[in-house]
Motif scaffolding. Sequence first.
Motif, PDB file in Angstrom:
ATOM      1  N   LYS A 165      41.682  86.486 -33.260  1.00  0.00           N
ATOM      2  CA  LYS A 165      42.139  87.694 -33.650  1.00  0.00           C
ATOM      3  C   LYS A 165      41.663  89.001 -33.067  1.00  0.00           C
ATOM      4  CE  LYS A 165      43.508  86.069 -38.124  1.00  0.00           C
ATOM      5  NZ  LYS A 165      42.858  85.783 -39.529  1.00  0.00           N
ATOM      6  N   GLN A 166      40.289  88.945 -32.875  1.00  0.00           N
ATOM      7  CA  GLN A 166      39.809  90.090 -32.011  1.00  0.00           C
ATOM      8  C   GLN A 166      40.382  90.250 -30.759  1.00  0.00           C
ATOM      9  OE1 GLN A 166      37.240  92.218 -33.166  1.00  0.00           O
ATOM     10  NE2 GLN A 166      36.252  91.306 -34.941  1.00  0.00           N
ATOM     11  N   LEU A 167      40.411  89.192 -30.134  1.00  0.00           N
ATOM     12  CA  LEU A 167      40.550  89.062 -28.517  1.00  0.00           C
ATOM     13  C   LEU A 167      42.103  89.350 -28.466  1.00  0.00           C
ATOM     14  CD1 LEU A 167      38.833  85.725 -27.524  1.00  0.00           C
ATOM     15  CD2 LEU A 167      38.230  88.098 -26.963  1.00  0.00           C
ATOM     16  N   VAL A 168      43.114  89.065 -29.323  1.00  0.00           N
ATOM     17  CA  VAL A 168      44.267  89.687 -29.286  1.00  0.00           C
ATOM     18  C   VAL A 168      44.467  91.226 -29.588  1.00  0.00           C
ATOM     19  CG1 VAL A 168      46.734  89.187 -30.239  1.00  0.00           C
ATOM     20  CG2 VAL A 168      45.315  87.366 -29.927  1.00  0.00           C
ATOM     21  N   ALA A 169      43.612  91.365 -30.591  1.00  0.00           N
ATOM     22  CA  ALA A 169      43.558  92.817 -30.746  1.00  0.00           C
ATOM     23  C   ALA A 169      43.225  93.673 -29.534  1.00  0.00           C
ATOM     24  CB  ALA A 169      42.866  93.083 -31.725  1.00  0.00           C
ATOM     25  N   ILE A 170      42.111  93.325 -28.732  1.00  0.00           N
ATOM     26  CA  ILE A 170      41.754  93.886 -27.574  1.00  0.00           C
ATOM     27  C   ILE A 170      42.953  93.804 -26.305  1.00  0.00           C
ATOM     28  CG2 ILE A 170      39.888  93.651 -25.801  1.00  0.00           C
ATOM     29  CD1 ILE A 170      38.069  92.644 -27.897  1.00  0.00           C
ATOM     30  N   ALA A 171      43.337  92.587 -26.213  1.00  0.00           N
ATOM     31  CA  ALA A 171      44.544  92.294 -25.306  1.00  0.00           C
ATOM     32  C   ALA A 171      45.527  93.354 -25.534  1.00  0.00           C
ATOM     33  CB  ALA A 171      44.903  91.165 -25.264  1.00  0.00           C
ATOM     34  N   THR A 172      46.020  93.516 -26.906  1.00  0.00           N
ATOM     35  CA  THR A 172      46.977  94.572 -27.233  1.00  0.00           C
ATOM     36  C   THR A 172      46.701  95.875 -26.750  1.00  0.00           C
ATOM     37  OG1 THR A 172      47.469  93.275 -29.294  1.00  0.00           O
ATOM     38  CG2 THR A 172      48.391  95.240 -29.112  1.00  0.00           C
ATOM     39  N   ALA A 173      45.456  96.304 -27.068  1.00  0.00           N
ATOM     40  CA  ALA A 173      45.193  97.758 -26.866  1.00  0.00           C
ATOM     41  C   ALA A 173      44.956  97.943 -25.423  1.00  0.00           C
ATOM     42  CB  ALA A 173      43.552  97.830 -27.435  1.00  0.00           C
ATOM     43  N   LEU A 174      44.577  97.052 -24.323  1.00  0.00           N
ATOM     44  CA  LEU A 174      44.466  97.093 -23.186  1.00  0.00           C
ATOM     45  C   LEU A 174      45.756  97.262 -22.471  1.00  0.00           C
ATOM     46  CD1 LEU A 174      41.527  94.800 -22.179  1.00  0.00           C
ATOM     47  CD2 LEU A 174      41.501  97.350 -22.139  1.00  0.00           C
ATOM     48  N   ALA A 175      46.690  96.300 -22.896  1.00  0.00           N
ATOM     49  CA  ALA A 175      47.867  96.654 -22.307  1.00  0.00           C
ATOM     50  C   ALA A 175      48.617  97.663 -22.430  1.00  0.00           C
ATOM     51  CB  ALA A 175      48.841  95.455 -22.962  1.00  0.00           C
ATOM     52  N   ARG A 176      48.365  98.663 -23.609  1.00  0.00           N
ATOM     53  CA  ARG A 176      48.813  99.987 -23.889  1.00  0.00           C
ATOM     54  C   ARG A 176      48.167 100.775 -23.283  1.00  0.00           C
ATOM     55  NH1 ARG A 176      50.560  99.053 -29.976  1.00  0.00           N
ATOM     56  NH2 ARG A 176      52.128  97.226 -29.583  1.00  0.00           N
ATOM     57  N   ASP A 177      47.238 100.399 -21.998  1.00  0.00           N
ATOM     58  CA  ASP A 177      46.668 101.534 -21.390  1.00  0.00           C
ATOM     59  C   ASP A 177      45.347 102.378 -22.063  1.00  0.00           C
ATOM     60  OD1 ASP A 177      48.038 101.038 -19.034  1.00  0.00           O
ATOM     61  OD2 ASP A 177      49.668 102.429 -19.733  1.00  0.00           O
TER      62      ASP A 177
END
Lengths: 330, 321, 524
Positions: C157-169
């Motif tokens: 869940k943490q990793l997905v949250a980080i990936a989501t944030a990174l994808a949004r610049d």
Amino acid sequence: MLTRMTAPVRRRMVWLLAGNMGLLLLILACLLPGDTVPGAVSRLGTVLVDTPRNIAPEMLAAIGLTAIIWTGAIDLSIGSVMAVGGAVFAMGYSHGAPPLVCFGGCLLAAGGLVAGNGLLARWLGIPALIVTLAGLAAYRGLALVLVNVGVPGFDGNLTVPEEIFRVPGRDWAVWFLLFAVGGAVWCELFGRLPRLWLAHGSSPAACRLHGLDLSRLAVSAFLFGGFYLGLGATLYVSNQQTIDPARMALGFELSVIAAVVLGGTNIFGGEGSFLGTLLGVLFLYLARQALIYAFDDPHARQAVEGALILGVIGFDCVLHRAAHRMEELK
Amino acid sequence: MRVVALLVLLVLELAVFASVSGADMSSMSGILNYLELKFLDLVPGLAPVLVLSVGMTLVLVTAGIDLSVGSMLALVAAVMSLFDGGTAFWFTAVPLGLVVGVGLGLFNGALVARLDVPPIVATLGTMIFYRGLCQLVMRDAERAPFFDVPGYEWLGGFSGALVTVGLVAGVGGWFWGRSRWRRELLLVGGNRVAARYAGVPVDRRLMETYAVMGMLAWVAATCFTARNGAVNASTATGLELKVIVAVVLGGTRVEGGRGSLIGSVLGALLVAVLDDGLREAKGWSDEHLPFEISHFRYLLLGLLLVVGVWLNTRIGHRDEG
Amino acid sequence: MSTHVPLSSGSPLLELAGVCRSFGGVVALEPTTLAVVPGEILGLVGENGAGKSTLIRLISGVLSPDHGEISWQGRGVELDSPRRAIDLGIATIHQELEYCGHLTVAENMLLGERWPRRWGGRIDWEAMRAEAGRRLLRAGCEVAADVEFSRLTAVEKQLVAIATALARDARLLILDEPTASLAAPDARRLIDHLKTIRDSGVAIIYVSHRLDEVLELSDRIAVLRDGELVHLAEAEALDGPDLVREMVGRPLQQVFPRTRDDSSTGDGPSSTTGNVLLRVQNLSRNGMFEGVSLDVQAGEVVGLAGLVGAGRSELARAIYGLYRPDSGTMELLGQPWQPKSPWDALEAGLVYLPEERKRHGLVADHDVSSTLAIGIRDRLTRWGLVREAEQRRRVTGMISAYDIRCSGPGQLVGTLSGGNQQKALLARWLERDPRVLILDEPTRGVDVGAKAEIHSVVDRLAAAGHGVLLISSDLPEVVGMSDRVLVMSRGSLVAECHGETQTEREVLQAAAGLAPVSREAEGC
């Protein structure tokens, strides 16, 4: 779509399919005594041929309510809303309006009230539950006031003898049902909005973080619900000869809620499927038919139906109970 | 604060309806005369709503709701009406009614506390279910054994109703105000998890609350039958809303955790005066309004409910700090 | 006090200039000046209540500062909502993530964006999954995009949250205790992941209690103490003891009162056969804790340490009677102990001060008087009726005895400060004069003064012969307050530290599931 459904919803659908089959067999078994097997089957066919028109109003209302419940809200006023629809229809009819205008008025009135419920709840910041509980009474009163004011010489109920007014509800019910249910399932298959409603019910905080407008989401669900409910009201009105706003669709809300919950939609929102609702409505309808064959006492019917609905909802809640308790203590 | 507001509203309401009904309002004695007549008439009719709103306050305090009160009242009355009039009625029908009432309440409580059904759904279900049972008991008949019971009619009169209401609201209210039970209910309604952590037997308290509601439905049923004398399958439909509106107007929050009995009693008075006034105003409305004013009542009740809840969420925090 | 800000390189991404915030007169954050540059990891450490979360909430737009300015990429900005911060590129990943559990990973990642469509306006689920998969891959996260989000593990869940944030610049990631509930290998995975993200030019503010992680990961470390930024330096220039010294700021002996006689319990549990108040043997409950045995003796404070999610609170709740254990036995005051409900526990003289006071303890709009009285409701009642005069007397007594600062018994408890709320909750149980107390994070989110008061209360209780089981994630507290410290990890007791082994390091090692540092501890 199946992959996007949660496991409990999928399981529920399997159960419902089996349950519906079982009920069909039960009805068949009730028809069997004093008849041959092919005879009973053909009588079952004649029993079932009326299913679409009997089921259409409830089915459409249930689909509408499903969307509303997904967002974590509820609408308890739908029976009374239908009565207002009926009242508007009666007003149109008694003033000689053409069928299309009457039906349109009914649809708009019912749909508008449901959408209004959503707006009002948002605007005042009080739970939809309360707004629509108030609506449960207020709209019934509104319907009565409307028919008394708008229908000249109204005396309790209004008879609509012309066959043309029963075309949508009786003759075209199958098509309405197919299109409306098809549309809803299409939305669920390929649409974004149903998923956002579920997201709203699942975690409003997450939605807000992702920049979704919660008010718009909630109101859009009520608009969708209003449209389906309006359509349902129209079919309801045009399926019968007399309009009696005092008794029309009384207690409708409960059987619709039961069908939705039965279909696997979580009563607190966030989880569910239109397909499940469809099966749930069918199950309740078949159960009611089976009851007619099992109990020929009309006075017992409401009690047995109430017990059945309570049983279904109670069973559903018990399933969530242990998890719910543990979650609460955390 | 709220009590004063409710009293002012009550006076305003009485004034409006008095002028509509065309009573003599020119002199003090005329006003007193009107009020005396009004209350002699009002209290017995009001008793069921008043008694039920006391119970509903408790239920709302636990963050619950009971929509089945109308059906419960009808079912208890229906069961009691199965007995013949006469002295024996006191020893058979009345106790049985109590048992039925408490049983129905416990059933509601079990649904809410043991099966975890949301109270509004559970009691909406039992509202239909109990009404169905009522139909099963009554068929299409109307029964009226009550006036054949010696002494029963007294209950429906002014003094009888006053005594009943006094017992329920006064003694019950006194007990409620000072009881340990109330503290625990307030905690259950305010924060159910905290209640569990503080050792409050939450499920049991909920069961008790709904059982008390059932018992009060029995009290209300006796008041009702003693006044009306007859019962049928659709007796007291829509009563639940009146009761809920009364309680909400009295300042009890639907979210639970806070409630005021005095407020509820005043709220019930307010609703009853309104109800009564609308009935009285029939003559006036037939002239001036194109519809029956009794239909307007439902609209008004719904409106009052929304306004009441809205006001409670708005000023609830400032009120009575 | 302003601290010199050494900039590693480049122009700062985020600058705070004299930013401060207080809550109802209590200063949560003194004027603070701080800058973050792209491609660095800034470690943010401090004791519980030092102002870390206030600082984070100011940066992520949850709170607005009372004074001071925040600039983003050189321009002054007003972070008035979380949304605004996210739009700028500030992504905050909390320990408790907000997500829609019933939706798929892909839907959660793309929530609030345009979803790819095919002809006829149909959502292209395949493309959505591919897009989400691409984002996950780019962020180096191996999670299937089409599973239900609630089925992921905590680290996923943490990793997905980080990936989501990174994808949004996202240009700045704020991670709040990301490893708190992760097992060691998962924490490792996350840390390695964060290093690669840093190397791609993203700035990270990393908040953690695990100092070893902070030291390993950070380029610079900022230390907060009592709402003040007391130290800011390159990570290389620091080591663990430095950090602890800066965080605590005073010798340990002064922080934790100890009036008890140490000798009776100092030798460890084996020597004392005396008065066992609470004995737990082999207690298990599926999915929560496994085979736990412990004793609490009269006059003893037993610390129960462990990471979040180690099963400490769950164990405490089972002892308190909130739910039944699957197997194992308990004894309370020498009697077999099988509580059916917390009420049994209260009557038998066992109390539990719950972890989250808002959720488990209080009704915010009840007044102080009823909050306090509920604890002794059985003693205030006769024939089911509360004796009002007695209640007033007892409540006033409690307010002064435990120094609960309020305008009077009628004040709403929700308007009290966290420390006074906690003191009220503690007071209502202490008024019962219980023999055994289980205190679950008694000083979390509590100001320094109240914290010291609670500590001295605990000390006095033990001195008076009560038994205390102290659950705390605050390492200095649990080590400093306790006579011995039991350590739980993933549902089991893994170590018992006392005497010489009773050090923060030892406890932390055991809690993280690593081998003990010193040999003596192996025997436990």
